[in-house]
Write a protein that holds these residues in place. Structure first.
Motif, mmCIF file in Angstrom:
data_model
loop_
_atom_site.group_PDB
_atom_site.id
_atom_site.type_symbol
_atom_site.label_atom_id
_atom_site.label_comp_id
_atom_site.label_asym_id
_atom_site.label_seq_id
_atom_site.Cartn_x
_atom_site.Cartn_y
_atom_site.Cartn_z
ATOM 1 N N UNK A 52 -0.745 9.874 -2.951
ATOM 2 C CA UNK A 52 0.219 8.946 -3.798
ATOM 3 C C UNK A 52 1.108 8.230 -2.763
ATOM 4 N N UNK A 53 1.257 8.666 -1.742
ATOM 5 C CA UNK A 53 2.066 7.992 -0.433
ATOM 6 C C UNK A 53 1.140 7.158 0.211
ATOM 7 N N UNK A 54 -0.083 7.020 0.189
ATOM 8 C CA UNK A 54 -1.075 6.249 0.642
ATOM 9 C C UNK A 54 -1.793 6.581 1.916
ATOM 10 N N UNK A 55 -1.717 7.871 2.031
ATOM 11 C CA UNK A 55 -2.655 8.329 3.135
ATOM 12 C C UNK A 55 -4.115 8.455 2.693
ATOM 13 N N UNK A 56 -4.992 8.101 3.616
ATOM 14 C CA UNK A 56 -6.521 8.000 3.415
ATOM 15 C C UNK A 56 -7.178 8.626 4.108
ATOM 16 N N UNK A 57 -8.389 9.124 3.601
ATOM 17 C CA UNK A 57 -9.392 9.769 4.261
ATOM 18 C C UNK A 57 -10.803 9.127 4.070
ATOM 19 N N UNK A 58 -11.678 9.073 4.744
ATOM 20 C CA UNK A 58 -12.857 8.345 4.555
ATOM 21 C C UNK A 58 -14.240 9.189 5.263
ATOM 22 N N UNK A 59 -15.283 9.252 4.402
ATOM 23 C CA UNK A 59 -16.490 9.742 5.061
ATOM 24 C C UNK A 59 -16.977 9.130 6.251
ATOM 25 N N UNK A 62 -18.757 5.691 6.120
ATOM 26 C CA UNK A 62 -18.201 4.291 5.402
ATOM 27 C C UNK A 62 -17.103 3.977 6.237
ATOM 28 N N UNK A 63 -16.608 4.626 7.284
ATOM 29 C CA UNK A 63 -15.326 4.111 8.070
ATOM 30 C C UNK A 63 -15.596 2.732 8.758
ATOM 31 N N UNK A 64 -14.539 2.030 8.568
ATOM 32 C CA UNK A 64 -14.908 0.646 9.045
ATOM 33 C C UNK A 64 -15.252 -0.398 8.029
ATOM 34 N N UNK A 65 -15.829 0.140 6.979
ATOM 35 C CA UNK A 65 -16.656 -0.706 5.927
ATOM 36 C C UNK A 65 -16.007 -0.569 4.524
ATOM 37 N N UNK A 71 -2.780 0.956 -6.644
ATOM 38 C CA UNK A 71 -1.379 0.157 -7.278
ATOM 39 C C UNK A 71 -0.720 1.374 -8.249
ATOM 40 N N UNK A 72 0.171 1.949 -7.842
ATOM 41 C CA UNK A 72 0.757 3.096 -8.584
ATOM 42 C C UNK A 72 1.351 2.641 -9.987
ATOM 43 N N UNK A 73 1.830 1.045 -9.949
ATOM 44 C CA UNK A 73 2.386 0.795 -11.306
ATOM 45 C C UNK A 73 1.374 0.364 -12.202
ATOM 46 N N UNK A 74 -0.003 0.174 -11.824
ATOM 47 C CA UNK A 74 -0.936 -0.089 -12.802
ATOM 48 C C UNK A 74 -1.733 0.986 -12.907
ATOM 49 N N UNK A 75 -1.641 2.227 -12.564
ATOM 50 C CA UNK A 75 -2.255 3.403 -12.517
ATOM 51 C C UNK A 75 -3.764 2.897 -12.312
ATOM 52 N N UNK A 76 -3.868 2.384 -11.000
ATOM 53 C CA UNK A 76 -5.260 2.028 -10.617
ATOM 54 C C UNK A 76 -5.655 2.307 -9.297
ATOM 55 N N UNK A 77 -6.613 2.527 -8.886
ATOM 56 C CA UNK A 77 -7.202 2.953 -7.753
ATOM 57 C C UNK A 77 -8.478 2.055 -7.366
ATOM 58 N N UNK A 78 -8.616 1.308 -6.074
ATOM 59 C CA UNK A 78 -9.730 0.390 -5.822
ATOM 60 C C UNK A 78 -10.531 0.984 -4.584
ATOM 61 N N UNK A 79 -11.704 0.648 -4.551
ATOM 62 C CA UNK A 79 -12.588 0.806 -3.425
ATOM 63 C C UNK A 79 -13.269 -0.312 -3.015
ATOM 64 N N UNK A 80 -12.676 -1.094 -1.967
ATOM 65 C CA UNK A 80 -13.447 -2.230 -1.694
ATOM 66 C C UNK A 80 -14.508 -2.104 -0.502
ATOM 67 N N UNK A 81 -15.691 -2.365 -0.740
ATOM 68 C CA UNK A 81 -16.784 -1.849 -0.045
ATOM 69 C C UNK A 81 -17.365 -3.227 0.663
ATOM 70 N N UNK A 82 -17.383 -3.051 1.976
ATOM 71 C CA UNK A 82 -17.941 -4.417 2.689
ATOM 72 C C UNK A 82 -19.437 -4.014 3.518
ATOM 73 N N UNK A 83 -19.767 -4.997 3.989
ATOM 74 C CA UNK A 83 -21.138 -4.546 4.948
ATOM 75 C C UNK A 83 -22.021 -3.600 4.191
ATOM 76 N N UNK A 84 -22.172 -3.826 3.012
ATOM 77 C CA UNK A 84 -22.930 -2.829 2.032
ATOM 78 C C UNK A 84 -24.455 -2.600 2.664
#
Length: 114
Positions: A52-59, A62-65, A71-84
């Motif tokens: 909730x505070x924004x700390x992240x973990x990645x496998x 996918x690190x770096x990509x 967005x806590x106000x919108x109850x929404x979580x995003x996953x931006x995927x680059x260099x697929x």
């Protein structure tokens, strides 16, 4: 409580895609949220998570990509995927702790063509 994942589709290798997970229903609080994926014929695996505070973990794969954000106000979580890559092809699922209980959304399919 429902989790609705969206944003999947067909993308060429090297391209980008943004997945969204919207949490709806009777929500008191949303704790950690995570994205998992299940490639064809393989087991589901954790991709990324965010507290909730924004700390992240990645496998590692996918690190770096990939970037997870929320967005806590919108109850929404995003996953931006680059260099697929073709090996990113999978059904992607969001998982969230809501009101102290775990919930899963239906998957959204991402297909990366070479």
């Amino acid at each position: 409580v429902q989790l609705q994942a969206s944003g999947g589709g067909l993308v060429q290798a090297g391209g980008s895609r943004r997945l969204s997970c919207v949490v709806s229903g009777r929500i008191s609080h949303i704790d950690g949220v995570a994205w998992y994926r299940q490639p064809p014929g393989k087991q589901r695996e954790l991709v990324a998570s965010i507290t909730r505070s924004g700390d992240t973990i990645y496998t590692d794969s996918v690190k770096g990509r990939f970037t997870i954000s929320r967005n806590n106000a919108r109850n929404t979580v995003y996953l931006l995927m680059d260099s697929l890559k073709p090996e990113d092809t999978a059904a992607y699922y969001c998982n969230a702790g809501v009101n102290g209980m775990p919930y899963w959304g239906k998957g959204t399919l991402v297909t990366v063509s070479s």
